[in-house]
Design a protein around this motif. Structure first.
Motif, PDB file in Angstrom:
ATOM      1  N   ARG A 287      58.141  13.684  53.996  1.00  0.00           N
ATOM      2  CA  ARG A 287      59.593  13.854  53.936  1.00  0.00           C
ATOM      3  C   ARG A 287      60.081  14.849  54.987  1.00  0.00           C
ATOM      4  NH1 ARG A 287      58.989   9.915  52.152  1.00  0.00           N
ATOM      5  NH2 ARG A 287      59.323   9.084  50.060  1.00  0.00           N
TER       6      ARG A 287
ATOM      7  N   ASN B 283      57.130  17.545  46.704  1.00  0.00           N
ATOM      8  CA  ASN B 283      57.572  16.699  47.814  1.00  0.00           C
ATOM      9  C   ASN B 283      58.873  15.964  47.501  1.00  0.00           C
ATOM     10  OD1 ASN B 283      57.190  15.819  50.506  1.00  0.00           O
ATOM     11  ND2 ASN B 283      56.318  13.878  49.823  1.00  0.00           N
TER      12      ASN B 283
ATOM     13  N   ARG C 297      63.282  12.791  56.046  1.00  0.00           N
ATOM     14  CA  ARG C 297      64.536  13.428  55.679  1.00  0.00           C
ATOM     15  C   ARG C 297      64.792  14.710  56.457  1.00  0.00           C
ATOM     16  NH1 ARG C 297      66.111  11.933  50.429  1.00  0.00           N
ATOM     17  NH2 ARG C 297      67.895  13.317  50.760  1.00  0.00           N
TER      18      ARG C 297
END
Length: 453
Positions: free
Chosen positions: A205, A428, A239
């Motif tokens: 991520r 996470n 992200r």
């Protein structure tokens, strides 16, 4: 030809010193060996293979490297011991003479670790360096370091580290890194995009871009760091991105503006200053002056008022008179930055800094370090306090059962979630939280979960 059967069932122990780039490379070694059937030795287990990835940024680092090698040899008397990294490149002869070391790999050779191990275990290893008794050295001269060892790995934490560049063409007078890692080089953007897509498939991520001088990206391929940033920003499965360190003269206004409105590049910068005295910067052969540095900080604040800005500062280097240090302190005191990474100057053999006559004694270095660390603590505390009560997203990292969880906001504020609220499924995950007051040791802000991100 690699003999994969030689790897099956072996246990490996790893030890890394130095920068994030070293930790990323060691993690890649571990993944490569795991794919060959090698598992990581547990606590108290004797390893069949020991890999020490070394640093040589200071004299203290050299000493820690030697200590680590001796300790691993002592604790794993029957292991095959490999030493690589910057210290192995710069002091290969000395490393090879340490009892118990079997293989020394320089910066050009570590990319072929698996092949070297296969040759060693099958008895077919040829020597392209010096053979000191039973130790084999593989190392080329700095000018011949050409390889780029790819690395995109998670290690023991949530964040992945993507190696985008290696080596350095900036021969600062105090630094040995260009001699240890060679000249600046990089892979293609296409290959890095493929690595990131694979990491996303594995659940990544957040990715940190690492390298020695990453703003120099593109010299090998005719691309640019800005091109790379835009290409990575398009990979929606990731992200968050963080840029580990950028030289101020390579931190373009275009990049600052782009990061301020990008989808995934975080408002977080780490910029090496080294000294706030222009006299010292000239002695160091840095590529900027204090005015340019201040302009970059102002530009970041103009576009991203809430950005975390970390700054590297070296104290006690040759030529840093009391007046020069006071210039540095005053400059940093008036600069809107978040945290100072302070480290004392260390004499490095072969560097041109040794020609500078003015020497700062160790006691003075410690006093100067203390003052700057106190200034850093004041700035970081003030930065954190601004966000108490704010709602924001945090990417949490796995914690031992029954312990508090920690994570970071987009602008790199460390956050603590109490053991009572911590859940394994938060690992996470981006979570919406409300930031509270400082935790007990004032290293993080407490948080209350609002909802999943």
């Amino acid at each position: 030809m690699i003999d994969s059967s030689a790897f099956h069932g072996k246990k490996a122990a790893y030890f890394t010193l130095g920068c994030k780039l070293n930790f990323s490379e060691t993690s890649t070694f571990g993944k490569m060996l795991h794919d060959m059937g090698v598992c990581t030795a547990g606590k108290g287990e004797e390893a069949d293979l020991c890999i020490i990835n070394t640093c040589s940024v200071t004299e203290v680092a050299d000493h820690k490297c030697r200590q680590a090698i001796h300790r691993l040899v002592r604790n794993n008397p029957n292991a095959f011991v490999v030493v690589t990294g910057c210290y192995a490149q710069l002091e290969s002869e000395a490393v090879s003479k340490i009892e118990g070391v079997d293989l020394v790999l320089g910066s050009n050779e570590k990319a072929n670790l698996i092949q070297f191990l296969s040759d060693a275990w099958s008895g077919t290893m040829s020597v392209n360096g010096k053979n000191n008794d039973s130790c084999i050295v593989h190392r080329v001269k700095t000018k011949d370091i050409k390889t780029f060892a790819p690395s995109c790995s998670r290690g023991n934490r949530t964040r992945y580290f993507l190696k985008v560049q290696d080596g350095c063409d900036y021969f600062c007078t105090y630094c040995t890194i260009p001699y240890a890692r060679g000249f600046s080089r990089n892979p293609t953007i296409e290959s890095l995009v493929n690595q990131v897509r694979k990491a996303a498939d594995e659940g990544a991520r957040e990715i940190v871009l690492t390298g020695v001088n990453i703003g120099d990206f593109g010299k090998t391929t005719g691309e640019s760091f800005m091109d790379l940033v835009k290409a990575l920003d398009d990979i929606e499965a990731i992200r968050r991105y963080r840029i580990s360190s950028l030289e101020p003269d390579l931190l373009s206004d275009e990049l600052i503006a782009y990061c301020s409105h990008s989808r995934a590049f975080m408002p977080h910068f780490h910029i090496p200053l080294q000294s706030g005295s222009d006299t010292v910067l000239r002695l160091m052969h840095r590529h900027y002056d204090s005015r340019l540095f201040a302009e970059k900080i102002f530009k970041i604040r103009q576009f991203m008022p809430d950005a975390f800005i970390g700054v590297d500062v070296m104290v006690g280097c040759r030529g840093e008179t009391p007046e020069c240090f006071e210039e540095t302190f005053a400059f940093l005191d008036g600069l809107d930055v978040t945290q100072l990474h302070v480290f004392p100057y260390s004499e490095r053999p072969g560097t041109s800094a040794l020609k500078i006559p003015y020497i700062v004694d160790d006691k003075t270095k410690k006093q100067r370090s203390k003052r700057l660390l106190e200034l850093s603590e004041k700035k970081t505390k003030a930065f954190y306090e601004r966000f108490i009560g704010a709602e924001t997203e945090v990417l949490f990292e796995k914690a031992p059962r029954g312990k508090s969880m920690h994570g970071f906001t987009s602008n790199y504020i460390r956050v603590e979630l109490s053991a009572d609220e911590a859940r394994e499924e938060y690992d996470n995950k981006l979570m919406k939280v409300r930031l509270g007051c400082f935790n007990h040791d004032r290293t993080a802000l407490k948080a209350d979960i609002i909802c999943h991100g």
